[in-house]
Design an enzyme around this catalytic site. Structure first.
Site, PDB file in Angstrom:
ATOM      1  N   GLU A 291      18.151  -2.299   0.935  1.00 34.14           N
ATOM      2  CA  GLU A 291      16.810  -1.724   0.757  1.00 34.14           C
ATOM      3  C   GLU A 291      15.981  -2.656  -0.122  1.00 34.14           C
ATOM      4  OE1 GLU A 291      16.657   2.357  -0.604  1.00 34.14           O
ATOM      5  OE2 GLU A 291      14.807   1.982  -1.727  1.00 34.14           O
TER       6      GLU A 291
ATOM      7  N   GLU B 207       6.792   0.209  -5.595  1.00 31.69           N
ATOM      8  CA  GLU B 207       6.874   1.633  -5.880  1.00 31.69           C
ATOM      9  C   GLU B 207       6.080   1.883  -7.155  1.00 31.69           C
ATOM     10  OE1 GLU B 207      10.965   3.557  -4.636  1.00 31.69           O
ATOM     11  OE2 GLU B 207      11.329   1.807  -5.904  1.00 31.69           O
TER      12      GLU B 207
END
Length: 383
Positions: free
Chosen positions: A269, A274
């Site tokens: 990932e 974010e």
């Protein structure tokens, strides 16, 4: 009656005369055929050069320095090319692909030869200007500029709506993702992903919030991702620009098990961007993976300060190759991750865009939360 000469010497002499006559005839016919071929000189040689990515705005190409050279001529059986002062390159088809390595805008001389079956030839030359960028990734393989109205382009985007964790989403997220127009739509030149406070039931599971989670319908290995976006300003909202290995086979994802089914974290990932629900003045970049040898889970990453993330567009980017993965906010390096053969970042990944509510990085959601918007101006992927 004249007497026949049947001596051995005479018979050998007669046979020699006959053989010489026959060979003379065959040679004569061969020369006649060859003479007809020598007359078939190639004619009407056309030499064309197509620059990759050339258009009205970028007449010299997309910066890759790639060209396709084509030669055509009547009565030609093969071709050859010379680029600048390089070696002669033969081609049966008359087509040659070439990539220039010199950086900047340069003029190049291209010569072509067209040959007939007997080696006769004609030649033609041309000059072409080509732009070669010093950037590593210049070939655009996927883009959405969002210059349309309505639902996200179904040729490019898949809505992931099936909760993979017993009716819920991982990481303690509090929302359901939907494919409703209320939660994701394109207007005024940008994609809006909107999270709302509302009761919503899906397959018997009821949540207090809704949002959208989009998968790109392209999987790729290595390249550069650019997403120009504004982030939600509301506390409790957790926006993300990220990738998963296409062999994750996560429930409801676009590719299913097409690339395999190793699960997370062995799929890898890449969190390009974010932002937590409690700190709207910085962004995070993080990597999660399972070691391909030991199967052990690992993670690492960093963060960078950012101002006006919700009121101004910023470019969130990833540059990824076999040696490293680098994430950026605008031109600021956030984190450099060292790649390796034991890490799952050497195979296909796909891009995800979403807002989660609450959970690990969303945190506490204020009582007065009503909605949050993640606005994306464009998505571009280069190789």
């Amino acid at each position: 009656m004249k007497k026949k000469n049947n001596s051995p010497i005479y018979q050998i002499f007669k046979m020699s005369i006959f053989s010489i006559s026959l060979l003379t005839l065959v040679f004569s016919l061969a020369c006649s055929s060859g003479d007809s071929q020598t007359d078939e000189l190639p004619s009407d040689l056309v030499l064309e050069v197509a620059i990759l990515g050339a258009n009205d705005a970028n007449a010299l190409g997309d910066g890759s320095g790639k060209v396709t050279i084509t030669a055509r001529a009547n009565n030609a059986t093969k071709y050859a090319f010379r680029i600048d002062s390089g070696d002669l390159i033969e081609s049966q088809s008359g087509t040659l692909e070439h990539q220039f390595s010199e950086i900047g805008t340069r003029s190049h001389n291209i010569a072509a030869w067209a040959y007939s079956a007997n080696g006769k030839f004609i030649t033609k030359t041309t000059n072409v200007e080509v732009f070669k960028s010093d950037e590593k990734f210049t070939t655009l393989i996927f883009a959405d500029e969002f210059e349309y109205e309505g639902r996200p382009d179904t040729e490019k985007w898949h809505h992931q709506i099936i909760p993979p964790d017993n009716g819920s989403w991982h990481n303690g997220e509090l929302q359901h993702y939907t494919d409703r127009a209320e939660n994701s739509f394109v207007s005024d030149g940008s994609l809006k992903i909107k999270a709302f406070k509302e009761q919503y039931t899906y397959q018997g599971s009821t949540k207090a919030y809704t949002s959208a989670r989009l998968n790109s319908k392209i999987a790729f290995t290595y390249g550069k991702i650019e997403v120009r976006a504004k982030l939600p300003s509301t506390a409790g909202a957790w926006p993300a620009i990220w990738t998963l290995g296409a062999n994750s086979n996560e429930v409801g994802n676009y590719f299913g098990d097409k690339y395999g089914s190793v699960g997370w974290p062995l799929c890898g990932e890449i969190d390009i961007m974010e932002q937590t629900g409690w700190d709207k003045n910085s962004t995070i970049s993080h990597f999660h993976w399972g070691d391909l040898n030991t199967k052990e889970y690992n993670d690492e990453g960093g963060e960078t300060p950012i101002v006006n993330a919700s009121t101004e567009y910023h470019i969130y980017a990833l540059e990824w190759d076999g040696e490293s993965l680098k994430t950026y906010v605008d031109d600021t390096l956030v984190y450099e991750f060292i790649n390796g053969s034991n890490r799952p970042f050497n195979h296909e990944h796909y891009l995800l865009l979403n807002i989660a509510i609450g959970g690990n990085l969303g945190g506490e959601v204020p009582e007065d939360f009503s909605e949050g918007t993640f606005e994306i101006d464009y998505v571009r992927i280069y190789q």
